[in-house]
Design a protein around this motif. Structure first.
Motif, short mmCIF file in Angstrom:
data_model
loop_
_atom_site.label_atom_id
_atom_site.label_comp_id
_atom_site.label_asym_id
_atom_site.label_seq_id
_atom_site.Cartn_x
_atom_site.Cartn_y
_atom_site.Cartn_z
N THR A 1 -2.38 -1.23 17.74
CA THR A 1 -2.81 -2.63 17.78
C THR A 1 -3.74 -2.75 18.98
O THR A 1 -3.37 -2.40 20.10
N LYS B 1 -0.73 4.49 14.40
CA LYS B 1 -1.19 3.13 14.16
C LYS B 1 -1.21 2.42 15.50
O LYS B 1 -0.24 2.46 16.26
N ALA C 1 0.83 -1.19 0.00
CA ALA C 1 0.00 0.00 0.00
C ALA C 1 0.87 1.25 0.00
O ALA C 1 1.93 1.28 0.62
N TRP D 1 -8.73 3.87 9.45
CA TRP D 1 -8.79 2.57 8.77
C TRP D 1 -8.71 1.45 9.79
O TRP D 1 -8.28 1.65 10.91
N VAL D 2 -9.14 0.25 9.35
CA VAL D 2 -9.06 -0.96 10.18
C VAL D 2 -8.46 -2.07 9.34
O VAL D 2 -8.83 -2.26 8.19
N ASN D 3 -7.52 -2.84 9.93
CA ASN D 3 -6.93 -4.00 9.27
C ASN D 3 -6.69 -5.05 10.35
O ASN D 3 -5.65 -5.04 11.01
N GLY D 4 -7.66 -5.93 10.55
CA GLY D 4 -7.55 -6.96 11.58
C GLY D 4 -7.57 -6.33 12.96
O GLY D 4 -8.48 -5.60 13.31
N ASP D 5 -6.50 -6.59 13.74
CA ASP D 5 -6.45 -6.02 15.09
C ASP D 5 -5.71 -4.68 15.12
O ASP D 5 -5.44 -4.13 16.18
N GLN D 6 -5.38 -4.14 13.94
CA GLN D 6 -4.71 -2.84 13.87
C GLN D 6 -5.65 -1.79 13.29
O GLN D 6 -6.45 -2.09 12.40
N ILE D 7 -5.54 -0.56 13.82
CA ILE D 7 -6.31 0.55 13.29
C ILE D 7 -5.39 1.74 13.08
O ILE D 7 -4.36 1.87 13.73
#
Length: 104
Positions: A45, A43, A2, A76-82
């Motif tokens: 977790t 960022k 990305a 944004w959100v990606n699994g357990d990370q934002i």
């Protein structure tokens, strides 16, 4: 991979920094780890589920006493990370002008 959209330079923490997220109204709190930070955002977790939490706007508590904090909005959100954007005073709501008492 990305593309990096962050405008400012960021600081990446090798082991992460323990922090907490808390709802604006104080009704929820979650432990999290600060993975990286810039002037405009961070960022995180998240420990535990974020399902059902109001993440549009919340506080990121950076000290155990709550004296160091930033007001955030979800980016944004990606699994357990934002990803979060930091809000500056006046970004979301305009404050009412201060009332002046009339002198009689």
């Amino acid at each position: 991979m990305a593309a990096e959209r962050r405008r400012g330079e960021r600081v990446v923490f090798e082991r992460g920094v323990p922090a907490h997220m808390m709802g604006i109204d104080g009704t929820w709190r979650r432990d999290c780890t600060l993975e990286d930070v810039s002037e405009t955002g961070a960022k995180l977790t998240i420990e535990g589920s974020v399902e059902g939490l109001h993440l549009k706007e919340f506080f990121l508590l950076l000290s155990s006493t709550g004296l160091a904090y930033r007001r955030c909005e979800l980016a944004w959100v990606n699994g357990d990370q934002i990803g979060v954007n930091f809000l500056k005073t006046g970004d979301k709501k305009k404050r009412a002008p201060a009332r002046r008492e009339q002198v009689v």
